[in-house]
Design a protein around this motif. Sequence first.
Motif, mmCIF file in Angstrom:
data_model
loop_
_atom_site.group_PDB
_atom_site.id
_atom_site.type_symbol
_atom_site.label_atom_id
_atom_site.label_comp_id
_atom_site.label_asym_id
_atom_site.label_seq_id
_atom_site.Cartn_x
_atom_site.Cartn_y
_atom_site.Cartn_z
ATOM 1 N N LYS A 45 42.181 32.900 1.626
ATOM 2 C CA LYS A 45 43.369 33.763 1.680
ATOM 3 C C LYS A 45 43.157 34.944 0.745
ATOM 4 O O LYS A 45 42.884 34.771 -0.433
ATOM 5 N N LEU A 46 43.290 36.149 1.298
ATOM 6 C CA LEU A 46 43.155 37.347 0.480
ATOM 7 C C LEU A 46 44.325 37.458 -0.483
ATOM 8 O O LEU A 46 45.469 37.191 -0.114
ATOM 9 N N ILE A 47 44.051 37.824 -1.706
ATOM 10 C CA ILE A 47 45.089 38.058 -2.704
ATOM 11 C C ILE A 47 45.418 39.551 -2.649
ATOM 12 O O ILE A 47 44.577 40.387 -2.960
ATOM 13 N N GLU A 48 46.621 39.850 -2.181
ATOM 14 C CA GLU A 48 47.036 41.252 -2.038
ATOM 15 C C GLU A 48 48.316 41.497 -2.810
ATOM 16 O O GLU A 48 49.305 40.805 -2.556
ATOM 17 N N PRO A 49 48.318 42.444 -3.708
ATOM 18 C CA PRO A 49 47.145 43.202 -4.153
ATOM 19 C C PRO A 49 46.251 42.343 -5.039
ATOM 20 O O PRO A 49 46.694 41.333 -5.591
ATOM 21 N N ALA A 50 45.004 42.765 -5.162
ATOM 22 C CA ALA A 50 44.054 42.042 -6.024
ATOM 23 C C ALA A 50 44.602 42.002 -7.448
ATOM 24 O O ALA A 50 45.245 42.940 -7.899
ATOM 25 N N GLN A 51 44.363 40.884 -8.130
ATOM 26 C CA GLN A 51 44.886 40.687 -9.487
ATOM 27 C C GLN A 51 43.762 40.816 -10.518
ATOM 28 O O GLN A 51 42.896 39.943 -10.604
ATOM 29 N N ASN A 168 38.461 41.599 -10.409
ATOM 30 C CA ASN A 168 39.691 41.433 -9.631
ATOM 31 C C ASN A 168 39.683 40.120 -8.868
ATOM 32 O O ASN A 168 38.725 39.838 -8.126
ATOM 33 N N ILE A 170 40.371 38.244 -5.843
ATOM 34 C CA ILE A 170 40.562 38.761 -4.493
ATOM 35 C C ILE A 170 40.798 37.687 -3.434
ATOM 36 O O ILE A 170 41.295 37.982 -2.360
#
Length: 196
Positions: A45-51, A168, A170
Motif C-alpha cells: 500500500k502506497l503511503i500518500e503523502p510519503a512520510q 521517505n 513510501i
Amino acid sequence: MHASNKNTHRKTLLLVVLVCLAPVIASYLSYYVFKPAGGVVNYGKLIEPAQPIPPSLVVQTENGDVTPLQTLKGKWLLLAVDASACPENCVKKLYFMRQVRVAQGIERERVETVWLRTDSAPVSPVVQQAYPEMRFLSANAMALAKWLPVEGSMQLTDYIYLVDPNGNLIMRFPPNPNPGKIKKDLSKLLKWSSIG
C-alpha cells in the motif's frame, strides 16, 4: 436514383458511422459509467503523502550509540518493528526481509534491512548469526507510532515498511505478506529509480 437505393446508401453510411463511433462510445462507458478500479499494480500500500523520517526520531545501536534514524538515508530500507523477544510473526518478517533483499541479486547492496526494536533488551545471538547483514536498532514505540501508519485494529508489529533513499516512508506491506510480491514491488522500484 431509386428510393430503395437511397435507403440502402443511408443504411450503409449509418452503419459506417456507428462502427467508427463504437470504440469511442465503449471507452466513454467503461471509464465514466462502469468506473473500473484499475491502476493498482503494486502489492504494497502506497503511503500518500510519503512520510519523511522525523528529525527527532532517534535510535540506539547494539553498541549503545544514539543517533537519528535519518542517518540511514541513502539506501532503500525494509523495516520491521517488534520487541526483542521476537515472536513467531517477527521471525517470519525478518526471514522474508532477508530473502527479499537477497533476491535482488546485484541490486541487493542498495537495500538495507532494519529491525526496529521497541525495547533495549539484547538481540539473541541466534538472530544475530542468522541475520548478520541486518541493522538491529532500538527506538521509542510511541515515536514510531507517530511516524508509521497502521490500519484499523492492526499494530506496527503486523507490517513490513519500505523507506526510500531520501528518507521517505513510501509503502507498507500487509500482515502475513507474500515475499514474492514484496520482491516484485522492490525490484520495480530499484529498476526505475537511480537513487540509493
